[in-house]
Design a protein around this motif. Sequence first.
Motif, PDB file in Angstrom:
ATOM      1  N   LYS A  97      33.973  50.387 -26.760  1.00 11.77           N
ATOM      2  CA  LYS A  97      33.981  48.950 -26.307  1.00 11.77           C
ATOM      3  C   LYS A  97      32.729  48.585 -27.154  1.00 11.77           C
ATOM      4  CE  LYS A  97      35.576  49.773 -21.618  1.00 11.77           C
ATOM      5  NZ  LYS A  97      35.254  49.709 -20.096  1.00 11.77           N
ATOM      6  N   ALA A  98      32.661  47.041 -26.946  1.00 14.26           N
ATOM      7  CA  ALA A  98      31.687  46.238 -27.474  1.00 14.26           C
ATOM      8  C   ALA A  98      31.338  45.147 -26.777  1.00 14.26           C
ATOM      9  CB  ALA A  98      32.039  45.771 -29.160  1.00 14.26           C
ATOM     10  N   GLY A  99      30.068  45.046 -26.373  1.00 14.86           N
ATOM     11  CA  GLY A  99      29.713  43.988 -25.701  1.00 14.86           C
ATOM     12  C   GLY A  99      29.206  42.707 -26.570  1.00 14.86           C
ATOM     13  N   TYR A 100      29.503  41.624 -25.695  1.00 16.59           N
ATOM     14  CA  TYR A 100      29.428  40.179 -26.654  1.00 16.59           C
ATOM     15  C   TYR A 100      28.625  39.486 -25.490  1.00 16.59           C
ATOM     16  CZ  TYR A 100      32.104  40.948 -30.528  1.00 16.59           C
ATOM     17  OH  TYR A 100      32.735  41.603 -31.759  1.00 16.59           O
ATOM     18  N   ILE A 101      27.335  38.759 -26.007  1.00 15.46           N
ATOM     19  CA  ILE A 101      26.820  37.704 -25.271  1.00 15.46           C
ATOM     20  C   ILE A 101      27.305  36.376 -25.616  1.00 15.46           C
ATOM     21  CG2 ILE A 101      24.542  36.848 -24.678  1.00 15.46           C
ATOM     22  CD1 ILE A 101      23.652  39.690 -25.497  1.00 15.46           C
ATOM     23  N   GLU A 144      25.801  52.777 -22.406  1.00 16.53           N
ATOM     24  CA  GLU A 144      25.153  53.556 -23.724  1.00 16.53           C
ATOM     25  C   GLU A 144      26.025  54.059 -24.866  1.00 16.53           C
ATOM     26  OE1 GLU A 144      23.220  57.097 -22.080  1.00 16.53           O
ATOM     27  OE2 GLU A 144      21.625  55.759 -20.904  1.00 16.53           O
ATOM     28  N   ASP A 145      27.173  53.979 -24.568  1.00 17.96           N
ATOM     29  CA  ASP A 145      28.242  54.585 -25.585  1.00 17.96           C
ATOM     30  C   ASP A 145      28.993  53.245 -26.235  1.00 17.96           C
ATOM     31  OD1 ASP A 145      29.714  53.739 -23.377  1.00 17.96           O
ATOM     32  OD2 ASP A 145      31.115  55.571 -23.584  1.00 17.96           O
ATOM     33  N   ASP A 146      28.453  51.949 -25.992  1.00 19.72           N
ATOM     34  CA  ASP A 146      29.063  51.013 -26.615  1.00 19.72           C
ATOM     35  C   ASP A 146      28.943  51.034 -28.128  1.00 19.72           C
ATOM     36  OD1 ASP A 146      29.905  49.819 -24.400  1.00 19.72           O
ATOM     37  OD2 ASP A 146      28.354  48.226 -24.305  1.00 19.72           O
ATOM     38  N   ALA A 147      30.048  50.795 -28.930  1.00 23.32           N
ATOM     39  CA  ALA A 147      29.929  50.959 -30.306  1.00 23.32           C
ATOM     40  C   ALA A 147      28.941  49.625 -30.941  1.00 23.32           C
ATOM     41  CB  ALA A 147      31.495  50.278 -31.021  1.00 23.32           C
ATOM     42  N   TYR A 148      28.665  48.476 -30.296  1.00 19.15           N
ATOM     43  CA  TYR A 148      27.681  47.610 -30.845  1.00 19.15           C
ATOM     44  C   TYR A 148      27.644  46.634 -29.579  1.00 19.15           C
ATOM     45  CZ  TYR A 148      31.681  44.927 -32.549  1.00 19.15           C
ATOM     46  OH  TYR A 148      32.875  44.288 -32.533  1.00 19.15           O
ATOM     47  N   VAL A 149      26.277  45.964 -29.604  1.00 20.76           N
ATOM     48  CA  VAL A 149      26.285  44.528 -28.924  1.00 20.76           C
ATOM     49  C   VAL A 149      26.262  43.392 -29.933  1.00 20.76           C
ATOM     50  CG1 VAL A 149      24.538  43.176 -27.650  1.00 20.76           C
ATOM     51  CG2 VAL A 149      25.309  45.583 -26.861  1.00 20.76           C
ATOM     52  N   PRO A 166      16.531  40.453 -26.998  1.00 20.40           N
ATOM     53  CA  PRO A 166      16.681  41.772 -26.226  1.00 20.40           C
ATOM     54  C   PRO A 166      16.686  42.970 -26.717  1.00 20.40           C
ATOM     55  CG  PRO A 166      18.708  40.809 -26.064  1.00 20.40           C
ATOM     56  CD  PRO A 166      17.772  39.958 -26.988  1.00 20.40           C
ATOM     57  N   ASP A 167      16.019  43.959 -26.281  1.00 15.90           N
ATOM     58  CA  ASP A 167      16.201  45.578 -26.389  1.00 15.90           C
ATOM     59  C   ASP A 167      17.249  46.165 -25.669  1.00 15.90           C
ATOM     60  OD1 ASP A 167      15.667  48.026 -27.217  1.00 15.90           O
ATOM     61  OD2 ASP A 167      13.643  48.148 -26.698  1.00 15.90           O
ATOM     62  N   PHE A 168      18.071  46.698 -26.509  1.00 14.45           N
ATOM     63  CA  PHE A 168      19.444  47.492 -25.890  1.00 14.45           C
ATOM     64  C   PHE A 168      19.257  48.935 -26.090  1.00 14.45           C
ATOM     65  CE2 PHE A 168      20.908  43.009 -26.673  1.00 14.45           C
ATOM     66  CZ  PHE A 168      21.354  42.740 -25.270  1.00 14.45           C
ATOM     67  N   GLY A 169      18.182  49.391 -26.251  1.00 14.43           N
ATOM     68  CA  GLY A 169      17.963  50.906 -26.476  1.00 14.43           C
ATOM     69  C   GLY A 169      18.507  51.462 -27.698  1.00 14.43           C
ATOM     70  N   ASN A 170      19.373  52.237 -27.571  1.00 14.28           N
ATOM     71  CA  ASN A 170      20.015  52.994 -28.651  1.00 14.28           C
ATOM     72  C   ASN A 170      21.632  52.308 -29.128  1.00 14.28           C
ATOM     73  OD1 ASN A 170      18.134  54.948 -28.888  1.00 14.28           O
ATOM     74  ND2 ASN A 170      19.046  56.136 -27.363  1.00 14.28           N
ATOM     75  N   VAL A 171      21.829  51.443 -28.382  1.00 11.72           N
ATOM     76  CA  VAL A 171      23.211  50.670 -28.685  1.00 11.72           C
ATOM     77  C   VAL A 171      22.912  49.809 -29.842  1.00 11.72           C
ATOM     78  CG1 VAL A 171      24.993  48.997 -27.908  1.00 11.72           C
ATOM     79  CG2 VAL A 171      23.891  50.571 -26.262  1.00 11.72           C
ATOM     80  N   PRO A 172      23.689  49.844 -30.834  1.00 11.58           N
ATOM     81  CA  PRO A 172      23.385  49.161 -32.194  1.00 11.58           C
ATOM     82  C   PRO A 172      23.602  47.656 -31.934  1.00 11.58           C
ATOM     83  CG  PRO A 172      24.992  51.008 -32.585  1.00 11.58           C
ATOM     84  CD  PRO A 172      24.830  50.756 -31.223  1.00 11.58           C
ATOM     85  N   VAL A 173      22.744  46.865 -32.390  1.00  7.04           N
ATOM     86  CA  VAL A 173      22.695  45.369 -32.016  1.00  7.04           C
ATOM     87  C   VAL A 173      23.195  44.630 -33.430  1.00  7.04           C
ATOM     88  CG1 VAL A 173      21.437  43.306 -31.666  1.00  7.04           C
ATOM     89  CG2 VAL A 173      20.962  45.401 -30.468  1.00  7.04           C
ATOM     90  N   ALA A 175      23.969  40.797 -35.250  1.00  5.93           N
ATOM     91  CA  ALA A 175      23.517  39.286 -35.032  1.00  5.93           C
ATOM     92  C   ALA A 175      24.099  38.576 -35.928  1.00  5.93           C
ATOM     93  CB  ALA A 175      22.033  39.216 -34.737  1.00  5.93           C
ATOM     94  N   ASP A 176      24.515  37.606 -35.374  1.00 11.61           N
ATOM     95  CA  ASP A 176      25.162  36.469 -36.428  1.00 11.61           C
ATOM     96  C   ASP A 176      23.940  35.324 -36.355  1.00 11.61           C
ATOM     97  OD1 ASP A 176      26.237  33.889 -37.344  1.00 11.61           O
ATOM     98  OD2 ASP A 176      27.922  33.714 -36.046  1.00 11.61           O
ATOM     99  N   MET A 177      23.266  35.157 -37.529  1.00  9.08           N
ATOM    100  CA  MET A 177      22.249  34.444 -37.754  1.00  9.08           C
ATOM    101  C   MET A 177      22.468  33.158 -38.785  1.00  9.08           C
ATOM    102  SD  MET A 177      18.788  36.827 -37.803  1.00  9.08           S
ATOM    103  CE  MET A 177      18.298  37.852 -36.482  1.00  9.08           C
TER     104      MET A 177
END
Length: 365
Positions: A97-101, A144-149, A166-173, A175-177
Amino acid sequence: MNHPSRNVYNFNAGPSALPTAVLEKAQQELTNFNQSGMSVMELSHRSKTYEAVHNEAIDRLKKLYDIPNDYEVIFVQGGASLQFSMIPMNFLTKDTKAGYIMTGSWSEKAFKETALFGTGYKIASSKDDAYRHIPTVSAEDVNEDDAYVHLTTNNTIYGTQWQEYPDFGNVPVIADMSSDIMSKPIDVSKFDMIYAGAQKNLGPSGVTVVIIKKSLLEKANEQVPTILKYQTHVDSNSLYNTPPTFGIYMLGEVLKWIDMQGGLETIQKVNKEKATYIYDVIDESNGFYIGHADKASRSLMNITFRLKDEALEKQFLEEAAEKGFVGLNGHRSVGGCRASTYNAVPTEACLALSEFMKEFQAKHA
């Protein structure tokens, strides 16, 4: 200062303003780059002359952002929109899974692509608030096992921007900048991947910058078309196929210009001053101008606002155009007004707009 031949105030959201000094240098070198007898657009991308341009642009980007050695910098094509697909194609599987804000239209488009490759879920969204604010999120909101945020650092349509990441621990972040890259110093190590279309702050359209951590590359899927693999472009120094050579040349010149202004700390200071001139008019207008974004989430790159009625708004845009203000119409999906104050938009333009806004209010309040 505005050049005599550039007698408009360019507030376009993208493609957007480029530094006049960069355009003038490109004009001087257009037909004979570096005494080659050819334009940079005519050079072979395999030539030593172009290779120097290419590598210098990468080196300058690394220097300005103080990019750690465990990151790669590549140039690809297709804009940020292609990255919406490439990211899940490379890093998402049917079992992850991947999380999106969700902070606006671009995060919506990025999220939509995940369904083709795996499962995406929405960590948080400000859609119910018409995307007026940046949601509050933390490591507790992800798996914790997300592919990325994935997050979008600045939202051009709604005029919001992350003030802190934000800090998401060990989950890769990731960013579209695209619309605030190189507008301020950032800590690249907080991200596993940064991507950005060049046409806001870095140069003309056609080039996309990707800054990617080597440890994320190691997790990439193998069953991906060759040209859509990040590793392909890393291995070939972004020369796997013919790159947009002129765009990369211009990007390198813009980075030189940023360096000459005093670097990213100076750029950020000037950007804050420019935005303040316009936001102050909005805040002091007693409701004549209505800002879209909550104050705590306001963007320094895209200032979005409306007037108290649509007829007056239309008149404002018409009179602004007559006075040389270009690109103040809001995005077609939301309407209203928008002033995009990217790095190359001079302070004089923002001052002129603030004065016009005061004069317009005095006449029509």
